[in-house]
Design an enzyme around this catalytic site. Structure first.
Site, PDB file in Angstrom:
ATOM      1  N   HIS A  62      -9.809   2.171   0.362  1.00 35.22           N
ATOM      2  CA  HIS A  62      -9.862   1.043   1.300  1.00 35.22           C
ATOM      3  C   HIS A  62     -11.012   1.210   2.290  1.00 35.22           C
ATOM      4  CE1 HIS A  62      -8.291  -2.417   3.403  1.00 35.22           C
ATOM      5  NE2 HIS A  62      -7.168  -2.418   2.696  1.00 35.22           N
ATOM      6  N   HIS A  70       0.794  -1.230   0.000  1.00 37.90           N
ATOM      7  CA  HIS A  70       0.000   0.000   0.000  1.00 37.90           C
ATOM      8  C   HIS A  70       0.832   1.289   0.000  1.00 37.90           C
ATOM      9  CE1 HIS A  70      -3.489  -2.388   0.118  1.00 37.90           C
ATOM     10  NE2 HIS A  70      -3.725  -2.434   1.410  1.00 37.90           N
ATOM     11  N   GLU A 108     -11.687  -3.482  -3.166  1.00 35.97           N
ATOM     12  CA  GLU A 108     -10.635  -2.561  -3.589  1.00 35.97           C
ATOM     13  C   GLU A 108     -10.443  -2.685  -5.103  1.00 35.97           C
ATOM     14  OE1 GLU A 108      -7.171  -3.270  -0.926  1.00 35.97           O
ATOM     15  OE2 GLU A 108      -8.639  -4.476   0.187  1.00 35.97           O
TER      16      GLU A 108
END
Length: 349
Positions: A185, A111, A313
């Site tokens: 997210h 991420h 996502e």
């Protein structure tokens, strides 16, 4: 329709943190912080006529900065970038130049690295009015940030429509070839009183999923969902076929024309009568059922635990920067990165 800016009284690195509230004529409203582009609230009317918040988060902004929360950090409701999901071994090569990133998920990068876009204060550059409820946020990621190349400017717009659609529109430009893969997210739970999402009915319009190694990094191999617990081509309870010790943390390759805006997933909850439909221009959707979720004192003092939410996502293939067969995640100065994802809420009864 309305748009409100609400000061939080908090400054981070000299930048003011602001809450923006989007409301439509039905009373549906979304609250967003310009820190991390966090979706803090998404309140809709359920089939019982009750106003229900369908995303996890905190009652106050300060709680997002609590050290205990950050220790087992789940990216509650945040933007994810410069690169979503995992990059194998935290490295990639562009034009014969290799870039080594922080390895913050075992030997991989997760991420965006140590301090991703989720921990940045974004500028509020445009607001809607009584006719259109939206906000546009902007962040400039400088060359070398988290060791990614290029100065990257990202615009992210949130628009709430009269049809209870929350539209996320992304654009990005760079002055040097770079890797980019953005997603949001959000943690959703459609049940009126929260709890496990195992009885939510899930449908994913995907005939294949991506093989992963033991660290959840994709290998480049596509596997048909048919005959596996990952077959959500027809609606079924999330917990119907799962390994209850693992849940789902898997990337699905959507059955679609590349770049078209189309329906990716649909989630139905019987008690609330709510359906969440996700539309996207992106080629994959990653379903995460929050195995590692462990948050104390969420909204209303509730604790959030494993399988207490689901995430959809939408993004490009994880680790695509290292898998030439996947659609490219390299952005060059002459190109414009674009993405649209829509979260649409409706009643199923």
């Amino acid at each position: 329709m309305s748009v409100k800016q609400i000061p939080t009284g908090k400054n981070i690195d000299g930048e003011e943190v602001i809450a923006i509230e989007l409301t439509n004529s039905k009373g549906t409203y979304v609250k967003i912080f310009n820190y991390g582009a966090i979706i803090n609230k998404f309140v809709v009317k359920n089939a019982k006529g009750e106003m229900q918040d369908i995303v996890l988060g905190f009652d106050t902004f300060e709680e997002y900065l609590d050290p205990a929360y950050l220790t087992a950090y789940p990216y509650l409701g945040t933007i994810v970038g410069r690169y979503a999901n995992r990059i194998k071994n935290g490295s990639f090569t562009i034009d014969d130049e290799t870039y080594q990133l922080a390895q913050n998920a075992g030997t991989d990068t997760l991420h965006g690295g140590i301090v991703g876009f989720d921990k940045k204060v974004w500028d509020v550059i445009e607001l809607g009015d009584d006719s259109q409820s939206f906000v546009t946020l902007q962040y400039e990621s400088v060359d070398g940030e988290e060791n990614f190349p290029g100065n990257l400017i990202i615009d992210l717009s949130f628009e709430l429509t009269e049809n209870d659609e929350l539209i996320l529109s992304y654009e990005a430009e760079t002055d040097q070839a770079t890797a980019i893969n953005l997603t949001h997210h959000g943690y959703f739970n459609l049940a009126p009183n929260g709890g496990s999402i195992k009885d939510h009915k899930q449908q994913i319009f995907a005939s294949n999923y991506l093989e992963q190694d033991d660290n959840y990094s994709v290998t480049g191999k596509l596997i048909p969902v048919a005959g596996t617990p990952l077959d959500f081509t027809k609606p079924k309870a999330i917990g119907h076929d799962w390994n209850e010790d693992e849940g789902y943390d898997q990337t699905f390759v959507l059955d679609k024309i590349y770049g078209d805006l189309s329906l990716a997933t649909k989630t139905i909850e019987e008690e609330s009568g709510l359906t969440l439909s996700v539309y996207t221009t992106e080629p994959v959707a990653h379903l995460y059922t929050a195995k590692y979720l462990s948050v104390k004192n969420g909204k209303g003092g509730k604790d959030y635990s494993s399988y207490g939410a689901f995430c959809v996502e939408t993004q490009h293939h994880p680790n695509a920067v290292n898998v030439p067969a996947f659609p490219s995640t390299i952005l060059r100065p002459e190109d414009l990165y674009t993405q649209t994802t829509i979260y649409k809420v409706s009643l199923n009864k």
